[in-house]
Design a protein around this motif. Sequence first.
Motif, PDB file in Angstrom:
ATOM      1  N   ASP A 177       1.005  -3.317  48.607  1.00 55.93           N
ATOM      2  CA  ASP A 177       0.250  -4.314  47.849  1.00 55.93           C
ATOM      3  C   ASP A 177      -0.798  -3.672  46.940  1.00 55.93           C
ATOM      4  N   LEU A 178      -1.324  -2.528  47.363  1.00 64.83           N
ATOM      5  CA  LEU A 178      -2.365  -1.865  46.583  1.00 64.83           C
ATOM      6  C   LEU A 178      -1.805  -1.149  45.350  1.00 64.83           C
ATOM      7  N   PHE A 179      -0.740  -0.414  45.532  1.00 62.84           N
ATOM      8  CA  PHE A 179      -0.269   0.455  44.446  1.00 62.84           C
ATOM      9  C   PHE A 179       1.039   0.011  43.774  1.00 62.84           C
ATOM     10  N   VAL A 180       1.848  -0.765  44.470  1.00 64.76           N
ATOM     11  CA  VAL A 180       3.175  -1.083  43.926  1.00 64.76           C
ATOM     12  C   VAL A 180       3.236  -2.458  43.287  1.00 64.76           C
ATOM     13  N   LEU A 181       2.858  -3.488  44.021  1.00 70.10           N
ATOM     14  CA  LEU A 181       3.080  -4.852  43.539  1.00 70.10           C
ATOM     15  C   LEU A 181       1.962  -5.777  44.007  1.00 70.10           C
ATOM     16  N   LYS A 182       1.286  -6.428  43.082  1.00 69.38           N
ATOM     17  CA  LYS A 182       0.238  -7.377  43.424  1.00 69.38           C
ATOM     18  C   LYS A 182       0.809  -8.526  44.259  1.00 69.38           C
ATOM     19  N   ASN A 183       0.156  -8.791  45.393  1.00 66.58           N
ATOM     20  CA  ASN A 183       0.640  -9.823  46.327  1.00 66.58           C
ATOM     21  C   ASN A 183       2.110  -9.592  46.655  1.00 66.58           C
ATOM     22  N   GLY A 184       2.474  -8.319  46.799  1.00 66.18           N
ATOM     23  CA  GLY A 184       3.869  -7.954  46.962  1.00 66.18           C
ATOM     24  C   GLY A 184       4.528  -8.507  48.209  1.00 66.18           C
ATOM     25  N   TRP A 185       3.928  -8.262  49.379  1.00 68.95           N
ATOM     26  CA  TRP A 185       4.575  -8.696  50.613  1.00 68.95           C
ATOM     27  C   TRP A 185       4.562 -10.216  50.748  1.00 68.95           C
ATOM     28  N   CYS A 186       3.386 -10.809  50.746  1.00 66.76           N
ATOM     29  CA  CYS A 186       3.280 -12.260  50.982  1.00 66.76           C
ATOM     30  C   CYS A 186       3.857 -13.090  49.838  1.00 66.76           C
ATOM     31  N   GLY A 187       3.670 -12.622  48.603  1.00 62.50           N
ATOM     32  CA  GLY A 187       4.051 -13.423  47.454  1.00 62.50           C
ATOM     33  C   GLY A 187       5.459 -13.210  46.953  1.00 62.50           C
ATOM     34  N   HIS A 188       6.138 -12.147  47.426  1.00 63.87           N
ATOM     35  CA  HIS A 188       7.459 -11.846  46.877  1.00 63.87           C
ATOM     36  C   HIS A 188       8.539 -11.584  47.922  1.00 63.87           C
ATOM     37  N   GLU A 226      -0.682 -17.072  44.439  1.00 65.03           N
ATOM     38  CA  GLU A 226       0.530 -17.729  43.925  1.00 65.03           C
ATOM     39  C   GLU A 226       0.149 -18.464  42.642  1.00 65.03           C
ATOM     40  N   ASP A 227      -0.290 -17.712  41.621  1.00 66.98           N
ATOM     41  CA  ASP A 227      -0.898 -18.346  40.449  1.00 66.98           C
ATOM     42  C   ASP A 227       0.044 -19.250  39.664  1.00 66.98           C
ATOM     43  N   GLN A 228       1.355 -19.154  39.903  1.00 66.86           N
ATOM     44  CA  GLN A 228       2.296 -20.033  39.208  1.00 66.86           C
ATOM     45  C   GLN A 228       2.129 -21.494  39.614  1.00 66.86           C
ATOM     46  N   VAL A 229       1.503 -21.752  40.772  1.00 65.50           N
ATOM     47  CA  VAL A 229       1.326 -23.134  41.213  1.00 65.50           C
ATOM     48  C   VAL A 229       0.209 -23.833  40.445  1.00 65.50           C
ATOM     49  N   LEU A 230      -0.639 -23.043  39.752  1.00 65.57           N
ATOM     50  CA  LEU A 230      -1.765 -23.615  38.999  1.00 65.57           C
ATOM     51  C   LEU A 230      -1.406 -23.829  37.535  1.00 65.57           C
ATOM     52  N   HIS A 231      -0.199 -24.283  37.296  1.00 67.11           N
ATOM     53  CA  HIS A 231       0.273 -24.495  35.927  1.00 67.11           C
ATOM     54  C   HIS A 231      -0.479 -25.606  35.196  1.00 67.11           C
ATOM     55  N   MET A 232      -1.160 -26.463  35.956  1.00 64.82           N
ATOM     56  CA  MET A 232      -1.840 -27.618  35.350  1.00 64.82           C
ATOM     57  C   MET A 232      -3.269 -27.321  34.895  1.00 64.82           C
ATOM     58  N   ILE A 233      -3.760 -26.122  35.170  1.00 62.92           N
ATOM     59  CA  ILE A 233      -5.150 -25.787  34.854  1.00 62.92           C
ATOM     60  C   ILE A 233      -5.439 -25.989  33.367  1.00 62.92           C
ATOM     61  N   SER A 234      -6.524 -26.724  33.106  1.00 62.09           N
ATOM     62  CA  SER A 234      -7.018 -27.076  31.766  1.00 62.09           C
ATOM     63  C   SER A 234      -6.109 -28.048  31.022  1.00 62.09           C
ATOM     64  N   LYS A 235      -5.035 -28.523  31.680  1.00 59.62           N
ATOM     65  CA  LYS A 235      -4.092 -29.394  30.981  1.00 59.62           C
ATOM     66  C   LYS A 235      -4.131 -30.838  31.476  1.00 59.62           C
ATOM     67  N   THR A 236      -3.998 -31.025  32.778  1.00 59.12           N
ATOM     68  CA  THR A 236      -3.907 -32.388  33.299  1.00 59.12           C
ATOM     69  C   THR A 236      -4.458 -32.472  34.718  1.00 59.12           C
TER      70      THR A 236
END
Length: 276
Positions: A177-188, A226-236
């Motif tokens: 998670d530190l060097f390879v992939l952000k939120n790698g284990w839990c998020g991917h 899981e920032d993809q779930v916040l698609h509505m930010i500033s929109k609705t």
Amino acid sequence: MKRLLDKYRFLIARRFTQVSIMILYVLANIYGINFLMGNLSSSLILGTIPLSDPYAVIQMLFAGAVLSFDVLLGAFLITAFYMIIGGRAFCSWVCPVNIITDTANFLRAKLGLNLIQKKQPASRNMRYWVIAISLVISFFMGIAAFELISPISMVHRGIIFGLGFGWAAIFVIFLFDLFVLKNGWCGHICPLGGFHSLIGKFSLIRVHHDAENCTSCMKCKEVCPEDQVLHMISKTSIPVLSGECTNCARCIEVCDDDALNFSIKNLKKGEKNEVI
């Protein structure tokens, strides 16, 4: 001090919950104080109420195992809780690996590694493929495939019974998670997180976005695992209805505009909902 506690109230609550659960398991193992005995795969509350990991149970069913009523009842209780109330809260409020990945991602941000890796080199759908593969292997091999190699089980059982290989699991996940992939284990990768995403999409407790208060600072998306779930930010103004939200409340804590808060789905009359 009060402002600081308020700012990190959910983080403090999550860590308290995670550590308390570990302590209860340790007390049961060492001192026989059996309020919560067993492990995250199979537990008993007060020696009476069974709790079972539904993902592990499904693997065992695919492997052809004949399961007792208590195991099936425990899986039903856990599934019902997360489906109706908790969502994917297991990942951020219970799982001990979350402490490891949060630490790695905190250091990752401090070291500026997020600026180097602008694009994630792996799809978040990988975890669902891992679920499918683990069930196929369980069926053909007659074993609960993921349970044999699960870092979650290694870490958890290591904390309770002595770390052993648990140290290796902690070290590998932390470095990944530190060097390879952000939120790698839990998020991917983690199939247990993927499983809880599938049942969590039905839960009632949601983070709700109020577009009228939002100033589009995007602090929430920076800290969200899981920032993809916040698609509505500033929109609705809609709740986060994706099952991939872990209900960790990091977005709520960093929002200075009071644009994000927990709510009960469909409680507001005429509320517009959107599922992704």
